[in-house]
Design a protein around this motif. Structure first.
Motif, mmCIF file in Angstrom:
data_model
loop_
_atom_site.group_PDB
_atom_site.id
_atom_site.type_symbol
_atom_site.label_atom_id
_atom_site.label_comp_id
_atom_site.label_asym_id
_atom_site.label_seq_id
_atom_site.Cartn_x
_atom_site.Cartn_y
_atom_site.Cartn_z
ATOM 1 N N VAL A 28 12.377 -9.761 -29.049
ATOM 2 C CA VAL A 28 11.958 -9.643 -27.649
ATOM 3 C C VAL A 28 12.127 -10.985 -26.938
ATOM 4 N N SER A 29 12.684 -10.930 -25.734
ATOM 5 C CA SER A 29 12.826 -12.126 -24.906
ATOM 6 C C SER A 29 12.755 -11.707 -23.447
ATOM 7 N N GLU A 30 12.775 -12.674 -22.549
ATOM 8 C CA GLU A 30 12.724 -12.349 -21.121
ATOM 9 C C GLU A 30 13.919 -11.498 -20.706
ATOM 10 N N GLY A 31 15.058 -11.771 -21.260
ATOM 11 C CA GLY A 31 16.238 -10.980 -20.925
ATOM 12 C C GLY A 31 16.381 -9.720 -21.746
ATOM 13 N N ASN A 32 15.514 -9.532 -22.744
ATOM 14 C CA ASN A 32 15.588 -8.368 -23.622
ATOM 15 C C ASN A 32 14.172 -7.866 -23.901
ATOM 16 N N PRO A 33 13.470 -7.366 -22.874
ATOM 17 C CA PRO A 33 12.065 -6.963 -23.056
ATOM 18 C C PRO A 33 11.889 -5.778 -23.992
ATOM 19 N N LEU A 34 12.929 -4.954 -24.175
ATOM 20 C CA LEU A 34 12.827 -3.798 -25.063
ATOM 21 C C LEU A 34 13.084 -4.150 -26.522
ATOM 22 N N GLY A 35 13.494 -5.396 -26.767
ATOM 23 C CA GLY A 35 13.726 -5.813 -28.142
ATOM 24 C C GLY A 35 14.908 -5.136 -28.790
ATOM 25 N N LEU A 36 15.985 -4.925 -28.028
ATOM 26 C CA LEU A 36 17.177 -4.277 -28.570
ATOM 27 C C LEU A 36 17.919 -5.257 -29.477
ATOM 28 N N ALA A 37 18.222 -4.827 -30.681
ATOM 29 C CA ALA A 37 18.920 -5.692 -31.626
ATOM 30 C C ALA A 37 20.417 -5.732 -31.350
ATOM 31 N N PHE A 38 20.953 -4.631 -30.835
ATOM 32 C CA PHE A 38 22.369 -4.526 -30.511
ATOM 33 C C PHE A 38 22.481 -3.860 -29.149
ATOM 34 N N GLN A 39 23.187 -4.498 -28.199
ATOM 35 C CA GLN A 39 23.285 -3.909 -26.873
ATOM 36 C C GLN A 39 24.591 -4.311 -26.207
ATOM 37 N N ILE A 40 25.033 -3.414 -25.330
ATOM 38 C CA ILE A 40 26.225 -3.644 -24.512
ATOM 39 C C ILE A 40 25.897 -3.178 -23.109
ATOM 40 N N ASN A 41 26.025 -4.067 -22.121
ATOM 41 C CA ASN A 41 25.767 -3.742 -20.717
ATOM 42 C C ASN A 41 24.394 -3.108 -20.504
ATOM 43 N N GLY A 42 23.391 -3.636 -21.195
ATOM 44 C CA GLY A 42 22.028 -3.159 -20.998
ATOM 45 C C GLY A 42 21.650 -1.954 -21.833
ATOM 46 N N TRP A 43 22.627 -1.322 -22.483
ATOM 47 C CA TRP A 43 22.347 -0.177 -23.352
ATOM 48 C C TRP A 43 22.404 -0.639 -24.803
ATOM 49 N N GLY A 44 21.461 -0.158 -25.584
ATOM 50 C CA GLY A 44 21.482 -0.595 -26.969
ATOM 51 C C GLY A 44 20.463 0.121 -27.827
ATOM 52 N N ILE A 45 20.308 -0.366 -29.028
ATOM 53 C CA ILE A 45 19.391 0.234 -29.992
ATOM 54 C C ILE A 45 18.598 -0.876 -30.664
ATOM 55 N N THR A 46 17.433 -0.512 -31.166
ATOM 56 C CA THR A 46 16.606 -1.462 -31.900
ATOM 57 C C THR A 46 17.117 -1.594 -33.332
ATOM 58 N N MET A 47 16.563 -2.574 -34.045
ATOM 59 C CA MET A 47 16.960 -2.740 -35.439
ATOM 60 C C MET A 47 16.583 -1.501 -36.248
ATOM 61 N N GLY A 48 15.385 -0.937 -35.997
ATOM 62 C CA GLY A 48 14.976 0.274 -36.702
ATOM 63 C C GLY A 48 15.939 1.426 -36.466
ATOM 64 N N GLN A 49 16.435 1.571 -35.235
ATOM 65 C CA GLN A 49 17.393 2.632 -34.939
ATOM 66 C C GLN A 49 18.740 2.362 -35.597
ATOM 67 N N ALA A 50 19.144 1.098 -35.612
ATOM 68 C CA ALA A 50 20.419 0.750 -36.242
ATOM 69 C C ALA A 50 20.394 1.059 -37.732
ATOM 70 N N LEU A 51 19.261 0.823 -38.370
ATOM 71 C CA LEU A 51 19.148 1.095 -39.796
ATOM 72 C C LEU A 51 18.966 2.584 -40.080
ATOM 73 N N SER A 52 18.513 3.344 -39.086
ATOM 74 C CA SER A 52 18.282 4.780 -39.276
ATOM 75 C C SER A 52 19.541 5.609 -39.071
ATOM 76 N N LEU A 53 20.462 5.153 -38.236
ATOM 77 C CA LEU A 53 21.683 5.926 -37.981
ATOM 78 C C LEU A 53 22.481 6.207 -39.253
ATOM 79 N N PRO A 54 22.735 5.217 -40.114
ATOM 80 C CA PRO A 54 23.453 5.542 -41.356
ATOM 81 C C PRO A 54 22.694 6.544 -42.221
ATOM 82 N N MET A 55 21.353 6.491 -42.195
ATOM 83 C CA MET A 55 20.573 7.451 -42.969
ATOM 84 C C MET A 55 20.814 8.869 -42.466
ATOM 85 N N ILE A 56 20.846 9.042 -41.147
ATOM 86 C CA ILE A 56 21.089 10.375 -40.586
ATOM 87 C C ILE A 56 22.451 10.902 -41.021
ATOM 88 N N LEU A 57 23.474 10.054 -40.942
ATOM 89 C CA LEU A 57 24.829 10.484 -41.289
ATOM 90 C C LEU A 57 24.949 10.807 -42.782
#
Length: 296
Positions: free
Chosen positions: A255-284
């Protein structure tokens, strides 16, 4: 808003030789989850009708040895996952490592990752299956069948510890968690209520997913199809965790002033958290095990 219940993280504490020894709810959750999982697996292997050839892939004596491997996988994998995924700068930077090289090993300071623990259990299960000459997929199915009660207990312990709370909310079930960190909510004056995300996860990962898996095992006979129960758990947990991450407060280092949602990976303001990044491979991976063609 709901006040946080007055529950101590310690079940009891005693003073002994100048030291305080305490049994915490979090430790009890691990112990109860492992013991209940051992009992469930033992019951399953003693029920021949659950298995395709009418015979379980292991005997109860092997389940006792399996428990040892599971404990090692949970502890080692869970701690390494936390260090690598969530706090690499704190534990692995040159300055911090040289100043305190043993910091990453101090479990009592807190910090365990489910995804790391999951990876540790997978490795432990593969080693156990190879040593015992047992097919790996039925072992994975037994893990998936037995793990959800432990998840339920663990998330309830997270709530009692007032940790891993969610984002600020004005929902009537928002909880006023204690502590300066929980009460530091930008733009909110006065008490800050947050989503009880630990209880959301307990309900989804523990109760709902557990009930589904128990039904598939005992009513639908899915242990006759190696890999299906494991796939159900992996995909189900990944999906539940991905959803809860939308209301769960991310770890402070993201979390930072420019990233209040705590997104671990983002492009143009859209992104996912670390928990979501680690969960996507599990879903697949889980969906692959579920959808692959197989006969009993």
């Amino acid at each position: 808003m709901i006040p946080f219940p007055n529950i101590s993280p310690d079940i009891f504490a005693v003073e002994l030789f100048g030291m305080t020894l305490a049994l915490r709810w979090y430790a009890l959750a691990y112990i109860a989850g492992l013991l209940l999982g051992w009992w469930l697996i033992t019951k399953a292997v003693k029920t021949p009708g659950l298995w395709a050839p009418g015979r379980a892939p292991m005997v109860p004596e092997q389940v006792e040895r399996l428990l040892t491997w599971v404990i090692m996988g949970v502890i080692i994998g869970g701690r390494l996952g936390y260090v690598l995924f969530y706090q690499p700068g704190r534990y692995l930077s040159y300055e911090n490592f040289t100043a305190d090289p043993m910091a990453a090993l101090r479990l009592w300071d807190g910090g365990m990752s489910f995804h790391g623990g999951f990876a540790g259990v997978v490795v432990a299960g593969l080693i156990f299956a190879r040593r015992e000459k047992i097919p790996a997929l039925p072992v994975g199915d037994l893990f998936a069948y037995a793990v959800t009660p432990g998840l339920l207990f663990g998330r309830l312990a997270n709530f009692i510890n007032a940790e891993l709370w969610g984002r600020p909310t004005d929902a009537p079930w928002g909880v006023i968690f204690p502590g300066e960190a929980a009460q530091t909510c930008p733009g909110i004056i006065g008490l800050c209520a947050r989503h009880p995300s630990q209880l959301y996860e307990a309900a989804l990962e523990g109760l709902l997913l557990g009930a589904l898996i128990f039904w598939l095992v005992w009513k639908r006979g899915w242990l006759r199809f190696p890999g299906r129960i494991m796939g159900t758990f992996i995909a189900g947990y990944g999906f539940a965790r991905f959803l809860v991450e939308f209301v769960r407060q991310p770890d402070y280092q993201f979390v930072s002033e420019g990233n209040p949602l705590g997104l671990a990976f983002q492009i143009n303001g859209w992104g996912i958290t670390m928990g979501q990044a680690l969960s996507l491979p599990m879903i697949l991976v889980g969906l692959w095990f579920l959808l692959r063609r197989q006969t009993p």
